[in-house]
Enzyme design. Structure first.
Site, PDB file in Angstrom:
ATOM      1  N   GLU A 265      -4.806  20.304 -14.378  1.00 59.14           N
ATOM      2  CA  GLU A 265      -3.668  19.413 -14.106  1.00 59.14           C
ATOM      3  C   GLU A 265      -3.654  18.241 -15.082  1.00 59.14           C
ATOM      4  OE1 GLU A 265      -1.361  20.457 -12.152  1.00 59.14           O
ATOM      5  OE2 GLU A 265      -2.683  22.149 -11.706  1.00 59.14           O
ATOM      6  N   TRP A 268      -2.071  19.452 -17.989  1.00 57.54           N
ATOM      7  CA  TRP A 268      -0.605  19.515 -17.875  1.00 57.54           C
ATOM      8  C   TRP A 268      -0.011  18.166 -18.272  1.00 57.54           C
ATOM      9  CZ3 TRP A 268       3.034  23.089 -17.762  1.00 57.54           C
ATOM     10  CH2 TRP A 268       2.732  24.370 -17.296  1.00 57.54           C
ATOM     11  N   TRP A 296      27.036  23.220 -13.333  1.00 59.48           N
ATOM     12  CA  TRP A 296      26.535  22.252 -12.344  1.00 59.48           C
ATOM     13  C   TRP A 296      27.698  21.694 -11.547  1.00 59.48           C
ATOM     14  CZ3 TRP A 296      21.680  23.180 -12.233  1.00 59.48           C
ATOM     15  CH2 TRP A 296      20.898  23.306 -13.384  1.00 59.48           C
ATOM     16  N   ASN A 331       2.713  17.279  -4.815  1.00 62.61           N
ATOM     17  CA  ASN A 331       3.235  18.135  -5.882  1.00 62.61           C
ATOM     18  C   ASN A 331       3.933  19.394  -5.369  1.00 62.61           C
ATOM     19  OD1 ASN A 331       3.472  19.012  -8.723  1.00 62.61           O
ATOM     20  ND2 ASN A 331       2.113  20.634  -8.020  1.00 62.61           N
ATOM     21  N   TRP A 349      19.756  18.738 -12.943  1.00 67.40           N
ATOM     22  CA  TRP A 349      18.386  18.258 -12.768  1.00 67.40           C
ATOM     23  C   TRP A 349      18.254  16.793 -13.144  1.00 67.40           C
ATOM     24  CZ3 TRP A 349      16.117  16.616 -17.323  1.00 67.40           C
ATOM     25  CH2 TRP A 349      16.632  17.132 -18.512  1.00 67.40           C
ATOM     26  N   TRP A 372      10.774  18.331 -14.272  1.00 68.83           N
ATOM     27  CA  TRP A 372      12.148  18.680 -13.855  1.00 68.83           C
ATOM     28  C   TRP A 372      12.664  19.847 -14.689  1.00 68.83           C
ATOM     29  CZ3 TRP A 372      15.097  17.912  -9.725  1.00 68.83           C
ATOM     30  CH2 TRP A 372      14.692  16.933  -8.820  1.00 68.83           C
TER      31      TRP A 372
HETATM   32  C1  FAD Z   1       9.956  17.594 -10.164  1.00 64.67           C
HETATM   33  C2  FAD Z   1       8.615  16.973 -10.448  1.00 64.67           C
HETATM   34  C3  FAD Z   1       8.556  15.672 -10.937  1.00 64.67           C
HETATM   35  C4  FAD Z   1       7.316  15.082 -11.227  1.00 64.67           C
HETATM   36  N1  FAD Z   1       7.293  13.794 -11.700  1.00 64.67           N
HETATM   37  C5  FAD Z   1       6.102  13.230 -12.024  1.00 64.67           C
HETATM   38  C6  FAD Z   1       6.047  11.902 -12.521  1.00 64.67           C
HETATM   39  O1  FAD Z   1       7.066  11.226 -12.699  1.00 64.67           O
HETATM   40  N2  FAD Z   1       4.835  11.376 -12.799  1.00 64.67           N
HETATM   41  C7  FAD Z   1       3.673  12.096 -12.627  1.00 64.67           C
HETATM   42  O2  FAD Z   1       2.595  11.563 -12.900  1.00 64.67           O
HETATM   43  N3  FAD Z   1       3.700  13.363 -12.188  1.00 64.67           N
HETATM   44  C8  FAD Z   1       4.872  13.956 -11.862  1.00 64.67           C
HETATM   45  N4  FAD Z   1       4.887  15.241 -11.382  1.00 64.67           N
HETATM   46  C9  FAD Z   1       3.642  16.040 -11.394  1.00 64.67           C
HETATM   47  C10 FAD Z   1       2.795  16.010 -10.116  1.00 64.67           C
HETATM   48  O3  FAD Z   1       3.585  16.297  -8.995  1.00 64.67           O
HETATM   49  C11 FAD Z   1       2.086  14.678  -9.898  1.00 64.67           C
HETATM   50  O4  FAD Z   1       1.386  14.294 -11.064  1.00 64.67           O
HETATM   51  C12 FAD Z   1       1.073  14.764  -8.760  1.00 64.67           C
HETATM   52  O5  FAD Z   1       1.696  15.175  -7.569  1.00 64.67           O
HETATM   53  C13 FAD Z   1       0.425  13.403  -8.558  1.00 64.67           C
HETATM   54  O6  FAD Z   1      -0.474  13.419  -7.487  1.00 64.67           O
HETATM   55  P1  FAD Z   1      -2.042  13.389  -7.732  1.00 64.67           P
HETATM   56  O7  FAD Z   1      -2.401  12.242  -8.608  1.00 64.67           O
HETATM   57  O8  FAD Z   1      -2.702  13.454  -6.394  1.00 64.67           O
HETATM   58  O9  FAD Z   1      -2.264  14.732  -8.536  1.00 64.67           O
HETATM   59  P2  FAD Z   1      -3.569  15.628  -8.786  1.00 64.67           P
HETATM   60  O10 FAD Z   1      -3.240  16.985  -8.316  1.00 64.67           O
HETATM   61  O11 FAD Z   1      -4.781  14.977  -8.249  1.00 64.67           O
HETATM   62  O12 FAD Z   1      -3.628  15.709 -10.383  1.00 64.67           O
HETATM   63  C14 FAD Z   1      -4.337  14.752 -11.176  1.00 64.67           C
HETATM   64  C15 FAD Z   1      -3.457  14.212 -12.263  1.00 64.67           C
HETATM   65  O13 FAD Z   1      -3.032  15.239 -13.129  1.00 64.67           O
HETATM   66  C16 FAD Z   1      -1.692  14.993 -13.562  1.00 64.67           C
HETATM   67  N5  FAD Z   1      -0.816  16.073 -13.082  1.00 64.67           N
HETATM   68  C17 FAD Z   1      -0.919  16.781 -11.933  1.00 64.67           C
HETATM   69  N6  FAD Z   1       0.061  17.699 -11.862  1.00 64.67           N
HETATM   70  C18 FAD Z   1       0.800  17.570 -12.976  1.00 64.67           C
HETATM   71  C19 FAD Z   1       1.939  18.233 -13.479  1.00 64.67           C
HETATM   72  N7  FAD Z   1       2.546  19.239 -12.832  1.00 64.67           N
HETATM   73  N8  FAD Z   1       2.451  17.817 -14.658  1.00 64.67           N
HETATM   74  C20 FAD Z   1       1.882  16.812 -15.351  1.00 64.67           C
HETATM   75  N9  FAD Z   1       0.782  16.159 -14.930  1.00 64.67           N
HETATM   76  C21 FAD Z   1       0.254  16.530 -13.751  1.00 64.67           C
HETATM   77  C22 FAD Z   1      -1.265  13.678 -12.949  1.00 64.67           C
HETATM   78  O14 FAD Z   1      -1.509  12.645 -13.871  1.00 64.67           O
HETATM   79  C23 FAD Z   1      -2.184  13.574 -11.739  1.00 64.67           C
HETATM   80  O15 FAD Z   1      -2.409  12.245 -11.322  1.00 64.67           O
HETATM   81  C24 FAD Z   1       6.130  15.836 -11.048  1.00 64.67           C
HETATM   82  C25 FAD Z   1       6.201  17.131 -10.541  1.00 64.67           C
HETATM   83  C26 FAD Z   1       7.431  17.696 -10.239  1.00 64.67           C
HETATM   84  C27 FAD Z   1       7.468  19.104  -9.718  1.00 64.67           C
END
Ligand code: FAD
Length: 466
Positions: A265, A268, A296, A331, A349, A372
């Site tokens: 992650e 990602w 849309w 997420n 979107w 998105w």
């Molecule tokens: C539509 C949509 C919009 C999102 N917008 C954002 C946003 O604005 N900012 C954001 O930080 N994340 C975003 N995410 C990705 C993800 O949902 C969040 O990073 C995550 O839920 C944050 O919770 P956590 O810190 O407990 O994640 P954990 O699961 O603990 O992951 C650790 C870290 O990895 C990174 N990460 C995790 N998943 C993703 C992912 N899919 N893409 C990129 N990085 C990721 C984040 O920095 C996160 O803090 C989005 C996902 C979706 C589907």
């Protein structure tokens, strides 16, 4: 001691530890500054939730700097005017900051560097927000990556990020440091107080980030199996801290070494920044150009229902209400709610991206726009458009006992789990026993799943054919 003074410019790196630029200046007379530059950020100026966070994070940073001997100079306005003026005031030849990758920030930094150069001063940008600078990673053909798996493979083949740097023990104030604004004068705290529950869930600032990192240590061993269930505390909740740079990705990487599912992650995140750096149009334009022809809809009422968590689909509504009340959404539910907006409601979107931008504490231009586009199917390495999340089965699978829905949609709390994700199928008698009249206590479904799905697929078939 190196006598020449320097200016350290804090941006989205609101921490003292593992901040390479700051560390490098620890023996020099220093002015530390933060500039709120909404105009440069334009449409991507901080949203409401982020402003709440930023206010508290700057407060924490100011206090941490004071404890080490210097203040935090706060300013608001045009960085290309303010930064050179501050540098001149303290006689600094060098301004140091952590590199940012948002297209507006790249343009702004160029303007600041040019303005500084007029007086023979320089801007040095250090890598601190990412494990690796996006320019350093290229495919065998010398191109930027557009697919996650080879990108992640290339990233993990890089030499391991060095261990994090400590916070400087003491810092030395530059003479003649000019007076800045008081924190309240930045006017960051939104007037509308929808954020009143945020402090129950979050502690902005570096100390809060370190606490979250220590807490993450407890959930990471089970991350792979727990991360998809929104009622469980199965993820790190580090995202706002990472976004504002209160913790560095290097610190997170070293704390999570060996936790492969979690590191994926973090990769990602690196991939999102890689995409943004090479496709600066990503926040506004579909990366697959055919999506510009998607039919849309414009439907203010449907958009509002989605924003307010009143679509009639409990799993979706729970997510949107969690977002509003806590500034964060799990997420799994981000994917389901985003898919619902784009596919079930056939709304652009960008409308969902904008709402997330305003309400997420972790709103991050790279991550938000990349995700998105991923959900919408318009990203380069995206989920195919025809894979349409079913909001009922997503709930049944990832919130089987309904604990998540019961928490965020309390009007349904008394409904048995069997009908919690599809209350319209519950027998009338059961609904009335649970105290629910659909359309009065909880909305009827705003669209029927099968019809919405067919409409979305027809729209997609249209753009593929044209
Ligand atoms: C539509 C949509 C919009 C999102 N917008 C954002 C946003 O604005 N900012 C954001 O930080 N994340 C975003 N995410 C990705 C993800 O949902 C969040 O990073 C995550 O839920 C944050 O919770 P956590 O810190 O407990 O994640 P954990 O699961 O603990 O992951 C650790 C870290 O990895 C990174 N990460 C995790 N998943 C993703 C992912 N899919 N893409 C990129 N990085 C990721 C984040 O920095 C996160 O803090 C989005 C996902 C979706 C589907």
């Amino acid at each position: 001691m190196h006598a020449s003074p320097a200016l350290f410019w804090f941006r989205q790196d609101l921490r003292l530890a593992d901040n390479p630029g700051l560390f490098g200046l620890r023996t020099r007379p220093l002015l530390a500054a933060f500039v709120l530059d909404d105009e440069a950020a334009g449409a991507w100026a901080y949203g409401g939730a982020q402003r709440w966070w930023l206010h508290h994070s700057l407060k924490a940073l100011g206090e941490a700097l004071e404890a080490r001997g210097i203040g935090l100079h706060l300013a608001s306005g045009d960085s290309a005017e303010i930064i050179p003026r501050l540098a001149a005031a303290i006689g600094a030849e060098e301004v140091v900051a952590a590199r940012m990758y948002e297209p507006w920030a790249v343009r702004r930094d160029g303007a600041v560097a040019r303005a500084l150069a007029k007086d023979g001063r320089s801007l040095t940008l250090e890598t601190g927000a990412l494990l690796h600078d996006p320019d350093g990673l290229r495919t065998g053909a010398g191109k930027p990556y557009s697919v996650y798996t080879p990108f992640a493979r290339a990233l993990s083949a890089q030499p391991e990020a060095p261990p994090p740097l400590p916070a400087p023990q003491a810092l030395h104030p530059a003479a003649e440091a000019p007076q800045g604004l008081a924190l309240d004068d930045l006017g960051l705290l939104p007037r509308r107080d929808w954020w009143r529950e945020f402090p129950q869930h979050w502690m902005p600032g570096e100390a809060g980030a370190q606490r979250a990192l220590a807490d993450a240590g407890k959930v990471l061993p089970a991350y792979g199996s727990a991360r998809d269930f929104p009622a469980r505390a199965g993820t790190s909740r580090l995202s706002p801290h990472l976004h504002f740079g209160e913790v560095s990705p290097r610190q997170v990487f070293h704390a999570a070494r060996g936790e492969g599912a979690f590191l994926k992650e973090l990769y990602w995140r690196e991939f999102s920044y890689h995409l943004l750096a090479h496709r600066p149009e990503m926040p506004e334009q579909p990366l697959r150009p055919e999506f510009a022809r998607m039919p849309w809809r414009r439907d203010a009422r449907a958009l509002r229902a989605w924003q307010q968590g009143r679509t009639g689909y409990p799993f979706i509504d729970a997510g949107m209400r969690q977002l509003w009340r806590t500034g964060w959404m799990h997420n799994r539910v981000r994917m389901a709610t985003a898919s619902f907006l784009v596919k079930h409601l056939l709304l652009p979107w960008q409308e969902g991206e904008a709402w997330f931008w305003d309400t997420l504490l972790d709103a991050d231009l790279a991550n938000n726009s990349a995700n998105w586009q991923w959900v919408a199917g318009s990203g380069v390495d995206a989920s195919p458009f025809f894979r349409i999340f079913n909001p009922i089965t997503q709930g049944e699978k990832f919130d089987a006992d309904g604990a998540y829905v019961r928490e965020w949609v309390p009007e349904l709390a008394k409904l048995p789990a069997k009908f919690l994700h599809c209350p319209w199928l519950a027998p009338a008698e059961l609904l009335s026993k649970a105290g629910i009249e659909l359309g009065r206590d909880y909305p009827r479904a705003i669209v029927a799943h099968e019809e919405a799905r067919a409409r979305a697929l027809a729209g997609y078939a249209g753009i593929r054919a044209s």
